[in-house]
Design a protein around this motif. Structure first.
Motif, PDB file in Angstrom:
ATOM      1  N   GLU A 199       4.807  -5.641  -0.231  1.00  0.00           N
ATOM      2  CA  GLU A 199       4.076  -6.847  -0.656  1.00  0.00           C
ATOM      3  C   GLU A 199       4.524  -8.074   0.144  1.00  0.00           C
ATOM      4  O   GLU A 199       3.700  -8.903   0.524  1.00  0.00           O
ATOM      5  CB  GLU A 199       4.287  -7.081  -2.157  1.00  0.00           C
ATOM      6  N   GLU A 221      -5.631  -3.965  -2.139  1.00  0.00           N
ATOM      7  CA  GLU A 221      -5.146  -2.606  -1.940  1.00  0.00           C
ATOM      8  C   GLU A 221      -6.319  -1.699  -1.575  1.00  0.00           C
ATOM      9  O   GLU A 221      -7.422  -1.863  -2.085  1.00  0.00           O
ATOM     10  CB  GLU A 221      -4.472  -2.093  -3.217  1.00  0.00           C
ATOM     11  N   LYS A 222      -6.064  -0.757  -0.685  1.00  0.00           N
ATOM     12  CA  LYS A 222      -7.093   0.190  -0.277  1.00  0.00           C
ATOM     13  C   LYS A 222      -7.288   1.264  -1.353  1.00  0.00           C
ATOM     14  O   LYS A 222      -6.332   1.630  -2.055  1.00  0.00           O
ATOM     15  CB  LYS A 222      -6.675   0.878   1.027  1.00  0.00           C
ATOM     16  N   ARG A 227      -6.930   4.871   2.590  1.00  0.00           N
ATOM     17  CA  ARG A 227      -5.475   4.762   2.675  1.00  0.00           C
ATOM     18  C   ARG A 227      -4.929   5.352   3.982  1.00  0.00           C
ATOM     19  O   ARG A 227      -5.505   6.275   4.546  1.00  0.00           O
ATOM     20  CB  ARG A 227      -4.872   5.511   1.483  1.00  0.00           C
ATOM     21  N   ARG A 233       0.570   3.948  -1.166  1.00  0.00           N
ATOM     22  CA  ARG A 233      -0.295   2.787  -1.361  1.00  0.00           C
ATOM     23  C   ARG A 233      -0.470   2.072  -0.018  1.00  0.00           C
ATOM     24  O   ARG A 233       0.481   1.977   0.756  1.00  0.00           O
ATOM     25  CB  ARG A 233       0.317   1.796  -2.376  1.00  0.00           C
ATOM     26  N   THR A 234      -1.666   1.585   0.253  1.00  0.00           N
ATOM     27  CA  THR A 234      -1.915   0.791   1.450  1.00  0.00           C
ATOM     28  C   THR A 234      -2.455  -0.563   1.027  1.00  0.00           C
ATOM     29  O   THR A 234      -3.498  -0.644   0.382  1.00  0.00           O
ATOM     30  CB  THR A 234      -2.917   1.494   2.387  1.00  0.00           C
ATOM     31  N   LEU A 235      -1.712  -1.621   1.381  1.00  0.00           N
ATOM     32  CA  LEU A 235      -2.186  -2.978   1.119  1.00  0.00           C
ATOM     33  C   LEU A 235      -2.780  -3.525   2.407  1.00  0.00           C
ATOM     34  O   LEU A 235      -2.409  -3.105   3.505  1.00  0.00           O
ATOM     35  CB  LEU A 235      -1.034  -3.871   0.659  1.00  0.00           C
ATOM     36  N   THR A 251      -2.284  -4.281   7.836  1.00  0.00           N
ATOM     37  CA  THR A 251      -2.007  -3.369   6.727  1.00  0.00           C
ATOM     38  C   THR A 251      -0.503  -3.253   6.501  1.00  0.00           C
ATOM     39  O   THR A 251       0.288  -3.398   7.424  1.00  0.00           O
ATOM     40  CB  THR A 251      -2.549  -1.942   7.005  1.00  0.00           C
ATOM     41  N   HIS A 253       2.042  -0.599   4.321  1.00  0.00           N
ATOM     42  CA  HIS A 253       2.008   0.666   3.589  1.00  0.00           C
ATOM     43  C   HIS A 253       3.297   0.947   2.830  1.00  0.00           C
ATOM     44  O   HIS A 253       4.391   0.807   3.375  1.00  0.00           O
ATOM     45  CB  HIS A 253       1.773   1.832   4.553  1.00  0.00           C
ATOM     46  N   CYS A 487     -11.343  -3.677  -0.403  1.00  0.00           N
ATOM     47  CA  CYS A 487     -10.052  -3.660  -1.083  1.00  0.00           C
ATOM     48  C   CYS A 487     -10.230  -3.965  -2.558  1.00  0.00           C
ATOM     49  O   CYS A 487     -11.259  -4.482  -2.989  1.00  0.00           O
ATOM     50  CB  CYS A 487      -9.078  -4.654  -0.462  1.00  0.00           C
ATOM     51  N   LEU A 490      -5.592  -8.146  -4.970  1.00  0.00           N
ATOM     52  CA  LEU A 490      -4.337  -8.236  -5.711  1.00  0.00           C
ATOM     53  C   LEU A 490      -4.409  -9.327  -6.777  1.00  0.00           C
ATOM     54  O   LEU A 490      -3.721  -9.266  -7.783  1.00  0.00           O
ATOM     55  CB  LEU A 490      -3.178  -8.538  -4.751  1.00  0.00           C
TER      56      LEU A 490
END
Length: 515
Positions: A199, A221-222, A227, A233-235, A251, A253, A487, A490
RNA sequence: CGGGGCGUAGCUCAGCUUGGUAGAGCGCCUGUUUUGGGAACAGGAGGUCGCAGGUUCGAAUCCUGUCGCCCCGACCA
């Protein structure tokens, strides 16, 4: 609008530096801006670009700022090999699956003279080497040796590098076979710590995009479908381009223990137990230059945010009619010297004096296309009045004004900040105009229905709609409309019901067509 | 990998159907006049027409093969 309907009235329209305009043919406009602003050009190698000095200077500024941000968050730079042994990639199943199709493979280490003067590869390698598409595996290999104890954690590493992904279709900066990027790789003792890191680095990217590139982004987030291969998790940060498509711009991850287990990255805890690390990886690439172009450029070419521009100011000496051209030049040099000592976001203001023996108009338009924030035209009249004639790239190219020299020097910092803010405000207004909340599948389909026209005119935008997360629905929408979940933001949102299934939804997600 | 298109001067392209000495615009060089805004005129440099075969007295042009690039999909930062 089709081009044939424009041609008869072309003479009446303002001449633009870029042909075609965004409205006429957006993809072609993009390619032309990149080339005509001297950022980059296609190379002799399929899918690879030559980054020209202007583009390279821009990338160097990106690097300098980001590098500072990485250091400030405790990361250290290192460099790992371009080549990855094939067996490394084979360790993490999902990862291989994700990248295998687009890898360049080195199988020989020598060339021999063949018939008719050709060169033939020879000396076959026992184990093929893969040119890195990303470096999780080779860095993970190092991590497995570097990390022994909880005292070695967290391990926070970044590398600036080139990577190769053999893409089917390429476009300058947005998707090239080889591209420049940075990739951060970190290892932590706990899941929570690794997730915090994931994050934190997403926030760094969002900060950079918004405050340096003047490009508004949505952090989110994907979904599983989008992903990163091997990630838990992929942001991401998602930005809206001027054709209203989304561009994934960075990205971050959270890899959980997937790579640590595959690569034996372990540490001994305070209690003496052998544990697997929790790892992350995150990256941004030269794609960010494409993002900047498609966010800020107009029909006259590039518009650079001052904070990242290779030069904030170009001085164009008007010496042709001057009684004493050398005096005008000296006046220009004096102004440049006064400007160059002014601090500006960790650097000093960069000034270029264009003394080339070109006609004024030609020279002026080159700098318009290249996107320099401020152009100063300085001739005998200005020298006599001790003033400068200023043109701002965020304003029309005829909205020029005379400013007393010392006033300009004392105000220039604020003017640059105003330009930076203007670019951001314009971009955010554009995104707002082309975003909406959608509450039924019917409206959703109507929103993304392409209007007639060849090439397809810009349409749609960001649709904020409730979605239950059903993967089959997501795939169906993608197949039918070429629209995907960009996405799951968040930011907080209100719960509701999915517009496709009627099932409960935690919050609205962002749907869009994308690059 | 499917569907379409294109390889001719540095760039953008015409010429090819109907074979007969290689063209234009822009850019570049030189000169003159210009110059507060994308100049005008004159002169000049620059191409074995992607490559390899074939047909022909003769091929940029016709035939076969081959390589490369671009666009639209599928794939992806």
């Amino acid at each position: 609008m089709c081009i044939s309907s424009i041609l008869p009235t072309m003479a009446k329209q303002a001449k633009t530096a870029i042909t075609p305009t965004r409205a006429e043919n957006y993809p072609e406009w993009y390619q032309q801006v990149v080339k005509r602003s001297d950022l980059a050009e296609n190379s002799a190698v399929r899918g690879c670009m030559v980054i020209k000095p202007w583009g390279c200077a821009l990338w160097e500024n990106y690097q300098q700022v980001l590098n500072g941000m990485f250091k400030a968050t405790g990361h250290k730079n290192a460099y790992f090999p371009l080549f990855i042994p094939k067996r490394f990639l084979e360790k993490e199943a999902e990862h291989v699956e994700g990248f295998a199709k687009e890898c360049a493979v080195v199988t020989h280490h020598r060339l021999e003279a063949g018939p008719d003067g050709t060169l033939v590869p020879s000396g076959e390698l026992e184990e093929p080497l893969i040119i890195r598409p990303t470096s999780e595996t080779i860095i993970g290999d190092a991590f497995s040796r570097w990390i022994e104890s909880y005292r070695d954690l967290p391990l926070l590493i970044n590398q600036w590098a080139n990577v190769v992904r053999w893409e089917m279709r390429t476009r300058l900066f947005l998707r090239t076979s080889e591209f420049l990027w940075q990739e951060g790789h970190t290892a932590h003792a706990s899941s929570e710590e690794a997730m915090e890191e994931t994050e934190r680095m997403l926030d760094v990217y969002a900060d950079f995009a918004e405050n340096w590139m003047a490009m508004p982004v949505i952090t989110g987030e994907k979904t599983a479908a989008e992903r990163f291969p091997g990630a838990i998790r992929t942001l991401c940060i998602e930005a809206m381009m001027q054709d209203r498509k989304a561009l994934q711009s960075g990205t971050s991850h959270f890899l959980g223990q997937n790579f640590a287990k595959a690569q034996d990255i372990t540490y001994q805890s305070e209690e003496g137990k052998l544990e697997h690390c929790w790892t992350t990886s995150w990256g941004v690439s030269t794609r960010l230059i494409g993002a900047m172009v498609m966010t800020h450029a107009d029909d006259d070419g590039l518009r650079l945010p001052p904070r990242l521009a290779p030069s904030q100011i170009v001085i164009l000496p008007m010496t042709s009619r001057a009684d004493d051209p050398e005096a005008v030049l000296n006046f220009c040099r004096k102004i440049a010297d006064d400007l160059r000592v002014i601090p500006y976001h960790g650097r000093h203001i960069e000034v270029e004096i264009d003394e080339r023996d070109l006609r004024g108009g030609e020279k002026n338009w080159q700098w318009v296309r290249r996107g320099v924030p401020i152009r100063l035209e300085v001739g005998q009249r200005d020298m006599a009045a001790d003033s400068v004639f200023m043109a701002r790239r965020d304003q029309g190219h005829k909205d020029k004004q005379t400013i007393e020299r010392t006033a300009f020097v004392s105000r220039v910092h604020d003017i640059l900040e105003e330009i930076q803010a203007n670019l951001y405000d314009q971009a955010i207004a554009f995104r707002k105009n082309h975003s909406c909340e959608i509450d039924s599948e019917e409206d959703f389909r109507a929103y993304f229905a392409p209007p007639s026209g060849e090439p397809t005119p810009p349409h749609g935008g960001f649709a904020w709609a409730h979605f239950c997360g059903d993967e089959d629905v997501e795939k169906r929408i993608n197949d039918e409309l070429s629209v995907t979940v960009r996405c799951i933001p968040l930011a907080d949102g209100e719960p509701g019901t999915c517009i496709f299934t009627g099932k409960p939804s935690l919050k609205r997600v962002v749907w869009a067509k994308s690059y």
